[in-house]
Enzyme design. Structure first.
Site, PDB file in Angstrom:
ATOM      1  N   ASN A  77       0.801  -1.231   0.000  1.00  0.00           N
ATOM      2  CA  ASN A  77       0.000   0.000   0.000  1.00  0.00           C
ATOM      3  C   ASN A  77       0.833   1.280   0.000  1.00  0.00           C
ATOM      4  O   ASN A  77       0.422   2.274  -0.581  1.00  0.00           O
ATOM      5  CB  ASN A  77      -0.992  -0.023   1.177  1.00  0.00           C
ATOM      6  CG  ASN A  77      -0.302  -0.172   2.504  1.00  0.00           C
ATOM      7  OD1 ASN A  77       0.833  -0.623   2.591  1.00  0.00           O
ATOM      8  ND2 ASN A  77      -0.982   0.217   3.559  1.00  0.00           N
ATOM      9  N   LYS A 111      13.003  -6.463   0.532  1.00  0.00           N
ATOM     10  CA  LYS A 111      12.132  -7.120  -0.447  1.00  0.00           C
ATOM     11  C   LYS A 111      10.787  -6.403  -0.453  1.00  0.00           C
ATOM     12  O   LYS A 111      10.004  -6.498   0.497  1.00  0.00           O
ATOM     13  CB  LYS A 111      11.895  -8.596  -0.107  1.00  0.00           C
ATOM     14  CG  LYS A 111      11.169  -9.296  -1.263  1.00  0.00           C
ATOM     15  CD  LYS A 111      10.508 -10.603  -0.867  1.00  0.00           C
ATOM     16  CE  LYS A 111       9.154 -10.432  -0.260  1.00  0.00           C
ATOM     17  NZ  LYS A 111       8.129  -9.843  -1.136  1.00  0.00           N
ATOM     18  N   GLU A 126       5.041  -4.645  11.791  1.00  0.00           N
ATOM     19  CA  GLU A 126       4.019  -3.619  11.529  1.00  0.00           C
ATOM     20  C   GLU A 126       2.886  -4.313  10.801  1.00  0.00           C
ATOM     21  O   GLU A 126       2.960  -4.537   9.591  1.00  0.00           O
ATOM     22  CB  GLU A 126       4.611  -2.506  10.646  1.00  0.00           C
ATOM     23  CG  GLU A 126       5.637  -1.642  11.344  1.00  0.00           C
ATOM     24  CD  GLU A 126       5.030  -0.729  12.389  1.00  0.00           C
ATOM     25  OE1 GLU A 126       3.791  -0.634  12.483  1.00  0.00           O
ATOM     26  OE2 GLU A 126       5.801  -0.112  13.143  1.00  0.00           O
ATOM     27  N   CYS A 133      -3.260   0.430   6.834  1.00  0.00           N
ATOM     28  CA  CYS A 133      -3.267  -0.438   8.015  1.00  0.00           C
ATOM     29  C   CYS A 133      -3.931   0.198   9.233  1.00  0.00           C
ATOM     30  O   CYS A 133      -4.621  -0.465   9.987  1.00  0.00           O
ATOM     31  CB  CYS A 133      -1.842  -0.813   8.373  1.00  0.00           C
ATOM     32  SG  CYS A 133      -0.783   0.631   8.557  1.00  0.00           S
ATOM     33  N   GLU A 188     -10.192  -7.366   9.345  1.00  0.00           N
ATOM     34  CA  GLU A 188      -9.604  -6.306   8.525  1.00  0.00           C
ATOM     35  C   GLU A 188     -10.043  -6.522   7.077  1.00  0.00           C
ATOM     36  O   GLU A 188      -9.887  -7.615   6.540  1.00  0.00           O
ATOM     37  CB  GLU A 188      -8.069  -6.352   8.616  1.00  0.00           C
ATOM     38  CG  GLU A 188      -7.423  -5.199   7.862  1.00  0.00           C
ATOM     39  CD  GLU A 188      -5.894  -5.231   7.870  1.00  0.00           C
ATOM     40  OE1 GLU A 188      -5.318  -6.324   7.695  1.00  0.00           O
ATOM     41  OE2 GLU A 188      -5.292  -4.155   8.024  1.00  0.00           O
ATOM     42  N   GLY A 219       1.299  -6.027  16.177  1.00  0.00           N
ATOM     43  CA  GLY A 219       2.744  -5.999  15.991  1.00  0.00           C
ATOM     44  C   GLY A 219       3.541  -5.597  17.195  1.00  0.00           C
ATOM     45  O   GLY A 219       3.011  -5.430  18.296  1.00  0.00           O
ATOM     46  N   GLU A 237       8.236   2.179  14.486  1.00  0.00           N
ATOM     47  CA  GLU A 237       8.929   2.860  13.405  1.00  0.00           C
ATOM     48  C   GLU A 237       8.874   4.355  13.684  1.00  0.00           C
ATOM     49  O   GLU A 237       8.073   4.824  14.494  1.00  0.00           O
ATOM     50  CB  GLU A 237       8.282   2.520  12.056  1.00  0.00           C
ATOM     51  CG  GLU A 237       8.480   1.040  11.730  1.00  0.00           C
ATOM     52  CD  GLU A 237       8.307   0.666  10.282  1.00  0.00           C
ATOM     53  OE1 GLU A 237       7.268   1.013   9.697  1.00  0.00           O
ATOM     54  OE2 GLU A 237       9.210  -0.013   9.741  1.00  0.00           O
TER      55      GLU A 237
HETATM   56  P1  NAD Z   1       1.068  -9.648   3.196  1.00  0.00           P
HETATM   57  O1  NAD Z   1       1.165 -10.081   4.598  1.00  0.00           O
HETATM   58  O2  NAD Z   1       0.360 -10.480   2.227  1.00  0.00           O
HETATM   59  O3  NAD Z   1       2.547  -9.455   2.583  1.00  0.00           O
HETATM   60  C1  NAD Z   1       3.494  -8.585   3.164  1.00  0.00           C
HETATM   61  C2  NAD Z   1       4.880  -8.947   2.666  1.00  0.00           C
HETATM   62  O4  NAD Z   1       5.279 -10.186   3.229  1.00  0.00           O
HETATM   63  C3  NAD Z   1       4.991  -9.132   1.156  1.00  0.00           C
HETATM   64  O5  NAD Z   1       6.202  -8.558   0.723  1.00  0.00           O
HETATM   65  C4  NAD Z   1       5.009 -10.642   0.987  1.00  0.00           C
HETATM   66  O6  NAD Z   1       5.676 -11.071  -0.184  1.00  0.00           O
HETATM   67  C5  NAD Z   1       5.783 -11.054   2.223  1.00  0.00           C
HETATM   68  N1  NAD Z   1       5.572 -12.427   2.662  1.00  0.00           N
HETATM   69  C6  NAD Z   1       4.471 -13.208   2.512  1.00  0.00           C
HETATM   70  N2  NAD Z   1       4.666 -14.405   3.094  1.00  0.00           N
HETATM   71  C7  NAD Z   1       5.915 -14.388   3.626  1.00  0.00           C
HETATM   72  C8  NAD Z   1       6.701 -15.326   4.370  1.00  0.00           C
HETATM   73  N3  NAD Z   1       6.241 -16.521   4.695  1.00  0.00           N
HETATM   74  N4  NAD Z   1       7.935 -14.965   4.774  1.00  0.00           N
HETATM   75  C9  NAD Z   1       8.424 -13.733   4.488  1.00  0.00           C
HETATM   76  N5  NAD Z   1       7.740 -12.804   3.775  1.00  0.00           N
HETATM   77  C10 NAD Z   1       6.489 -13.128   3.356  1.00  0.00           C
HETATM   78  O7  NAD Z   1       0.487  -8.165   3.265  1.00  0.00           O
HETATM   79  P2  NAD Z   1      -0.010  -7.239   2.050  1.00  0.00           P
HETATM   80  O8  NAD Z   1      -1.259  -7.828   1.511  1.00  0.00           O
HETATM   81  O9  NAD Z   1       1.121  -6.942   1.138  1.00  0.00           O
HETATM   82  O10 NAD Z   1      -0.340  -5.889   2.832  1.00  0.00           O
HETATM   83  C11 NAD Z   1      -1.527  -5.674   3.497  1.00  0.00           C
HETATM   84  C12 NAD Z   1      -1.368  -5.915   4.972  1.00  0.00           C
HETATM   85  O11 NAD Z   1      -0.293  -5.140   5.475  1.00  0.00           O
HETATM   86  C13 NAD Z   1      -2.583  -5.488   5.761  1.00  0.00           C
HETATM   87  O12 NAD Z   1      -2.861  -6.422   6.764  1.00  0.00           O
HETATM   88  C14 NAD Z   1      -2.142  -4.167   6.378  1.00  0.00           C
HETATM   89  O13 NAD Z   1      -2.824  -3.810   7.536  1.00  0.00           O
HETATM   90  C15 NAD Z   1      -0.697  -4.422   6.627  1.00  0.00           C
HETATM   91  N6  NAD Z   1       0.063  -3.166   6.735  1.00  0.00           N
HETATM   92  C16 NAD Z   1       0.548  -2.791   7.963  1.00  0.00           C
HETATM   93  C17 NAD Z   1       1.221  -1.577   8.104  1.00  0.00           C
HETATM   94  C18 NAD Z   1       1.754  -1.131   9.438  1.00  0.00           C
HETATM   95  O14 NAD Z   1       2.604  -0.253   9.464  1.00  0.00           O
HETATM   96  N7  NAD Z   1       1.302  -1.677  10.553  1.00  0.00           N
HETATM   97  C19 NAD Z   1       1.411  -0.761   6.994  1.00  0.00           C
HETATM   98  C20 NAD Z   1       0.912  -1.184   5.760  1.00  0.00           C
HETATM   99  C21 NAD Z   1       0.232  -2.394   5.645  1.00  0.00           C
END
Ligand code: NAD
Length: 479
Positions: free
Chosen positions: A151, A174, A248, A282, A376, A449, A453
């Site tokens: 995002n 990554k 996060e 998020c 969510e 989390g 940050e």
């Molecule tokens: P996601 O969890 O699907 O993926 C996040 C990242 O993790 C990607 O780069 C993905 O390739 C990687 N990943 C997936 N499986 C993995 C594994 N087993 N080991 C290591 N890396 C792995 O999340 P998304 O769909 O990209 O993003 C949306 C989510 O992120 C929502 O839940 C949102 O709330 C959260 N988010 C949190 C914050 C925050 O600061 N708290 C900010 C932005 C988004």
């Protein structure tokens, strides 16, 4: 439209093509392929981590102000090129240019500037012990792995890189497989700003590549921005090697609006807390608790104001509501909307929309157990719930496994602070919402989390203390 980068990866100061699976990048607005990248293989992940490991001692040995100067120059380059970078961010994410010009790279640059300024203040402690004394050294951890969500891809890369690098760590980042382009630009900008090769590296790929990065033997710390289920996997994998983590993760944050709130401001905040970036944020306040007295006027005004939204071409500067990142995510959001309707919540405005677009959607008369109030959604869906008194609002607001953020709207000063003190959330806002300046720590509690940050607090999560006892006299052994 073409946004093909020079190569998919950036390792040891060089563009390197990925040798793994194909990774097409789609522009969410049209669905067209704007670039085709390739994932890193496990060997390439290891190569990036080795490059980071080799670069780390010399980088850590530099005077902190020197590291700060490089980060500062990178921030200046970003701001000079903001227009071009914002356009790329819009192509990568589908978010309106109106947002990416002011929110994405600029907040990344702010983090680089902030930590550049902090560089010269990072010190240990002097501890007097009579004739003897001790001191602490705040030292780098080593190689840090950064893993991003889709995002805010460039902001996330900068928010992780800035505190990590200023402390003398190096990083392998990554980005999300959905939005791989911005991090490559950041790597190029760092080199242009004078950063030595190997200090910031980029690998690409889906979850398996992330998993290989987390468990690489050279990695000492993992910072993930992503969903709770991914967070669990990454935290577990990191624990195996006793690695440090920052998580996060997601949220279902409450925004509590009391009867005495300024109606117009509360509605504005609820809009920003639910529909900015098409709801893909998020910290969004997606459970809006309305006190009985303000509920009617609030929903009426909200429905009126939402009508003015301009959905459409994200590159049109007038557009303020863009498409959803991809068809899978759009389908998930539509399922959530359908489940809200099936459960009996009242649809005040919006609905499933068409194609890549989902309009701002507001539910009223929801109950705490409906999935639209518990899960969510990560889309433009606001669930409003009503309450009678303060104790009830706080209790119900806390009735979730998430704890990322929370907000309260009231004119009553003491109530505002009392409510915030009772909320189980890492980041709270009083009479505003979703502002995340770099000066303020940001992060979650409970399942949302751990670690923080931004702000000086982030330094603690990218460093470790070494204690040094200094004996000033003789050593008195008993025999
Ligand atoms: P996601 O969890 O699907 O993926 C996040 C990242 O993790 C990607 O780069 C993905 O390739 C990687 N990943 C997936 N499986 C993995 C594994 N087993 N080991 C290591 N890396 C792995 O999340 P998304 O769909 O990209 O993003 C949306 C989510 O992120 C929502 O839940 C949102 O709330 C959260 N988010 C949190 C914050 C925050 O600061 N708290 C900010 C932005 C988004």
């Amino acid at each position: 439209m073409n946004a093909q980068p020079t190569a998919s990866l950036f390792i040891n100061g060089k563009h390197v093509e990925g040798q793994g699976k194909e990774l097409p990048v789609h522009y969410a607005y049209t669905g067209e392929t704007i670039a085709t990248l390739h994932e890193a293989t496990t060997d390439q992940v290891a190569e990036a981590c080795r490059a980071a490991k080799e670069a780390q001692p010399a980088w850590a040995a530099m005077a902190p102000v020197e590291r700060g100067r490089i980060l500062g120059r990178a921030a200046a380059i970003i701001m000079e090129r903001n227009d071009e970078l914002a356009r790329l961010e819009t192509l990568d994410t589908g978010k309106p240019i109106q947002e990416t010009e002011v929110a994405d790279w600029p907040s990344g640059a702010a983090a680089l500037e902030y930590f550049a300024g902090l560089a010269a203040t990072l010190t240990g402690q002097y501890i007097p012990l009579g004739a003897d004394w001790a001191y602490t050294r705040r030292e780098a951890l080593g190689v840090c792995a950064g893993i991003g969500a889709w995002n805010y891809p460039s902001q996330i890369a900068c928010w992780k890189a800035a505190p990590a690098l200023i402390m003398g760590n190096t990083m392998v980042f990554k980005p999300s497989e959905e939005t791989p382009l911005g991090a490559l630009k950041l790597a190029e900008i760092f080199i242009e700003a004078g950063m030595p090769a190997g200090v910031f590296n980029v690998v690409q790929g889906r979850g398996e590549v992330g998993a290989a990065l987390v468990t690489d033997p050279n990695v000492e710390k993992v910072s993930l921005t992503g969903s709770v289920p991914t967070g669990r996997k990454v935290y577990t994998a990191a624990a195996e090697g006793m690695r440090h983590v920052t998580m996060e993760l997601g949220g279902k944050s409450p925004l509590i609006v009391f009867d005495d709130a300024n109606l117009e401001d509360a509605v504005s905040a609820a809009i920003l807390a639910n529909f900015y970036s098409s709801g893909q944020i998020c910290s969004n306040g997606t459970r809006v608790f309305l006190q009985e007295g303000i509920k009617g006027p609030f929903l009426e005004r909200l429905a009126e104001r939402v009508k003015a939204i301009k959905m459409g071409d994200p590159l049109d500067p007038d557009t303020n509501h863009g498409p959803i990142i991809n068809p899978t995510q759009a389908a998930k959001i539509r399922e959530a909307i359908a489940s809200g309707q099936a459960a009996g919540a009242r649809l005040v405005c919006g609905g499933p929309g068409e194609g890549a677009f989902i309009p701002p959607t507001v539910f009223a008369d929801a109950t705490d157990d409906m999935t639209i109030a518990t899960d969510e959604i990560f889309g433009p869906v606001m669930t409003t719930l009503s309450f009678f008194d303060e104790e009830e609002a706080v209790r119900r607001a806390n009735g979730t496994g998430f704890g990322l953020a929370a907000g309260v709207f009231t004119q009553d000063l003491t109530r505002a602070h009392r409510v915030v003190a009772g909320l189980e959330a890492g980041t709270c806002w009083i009479n505003t919402y979703n502002l995340t300046p770099v000066e303020m720590p940001f992060g979650g509690v409970k399942n949302s989390g751990l670690g923080r940050e931004n702000s000086a607090a982030a330094i603690e999560h990218y460093s470790q203390l070494k204690s040094v006892y200094v004996g000033m006299g003789g050593v008195d052994a008993p025999y």
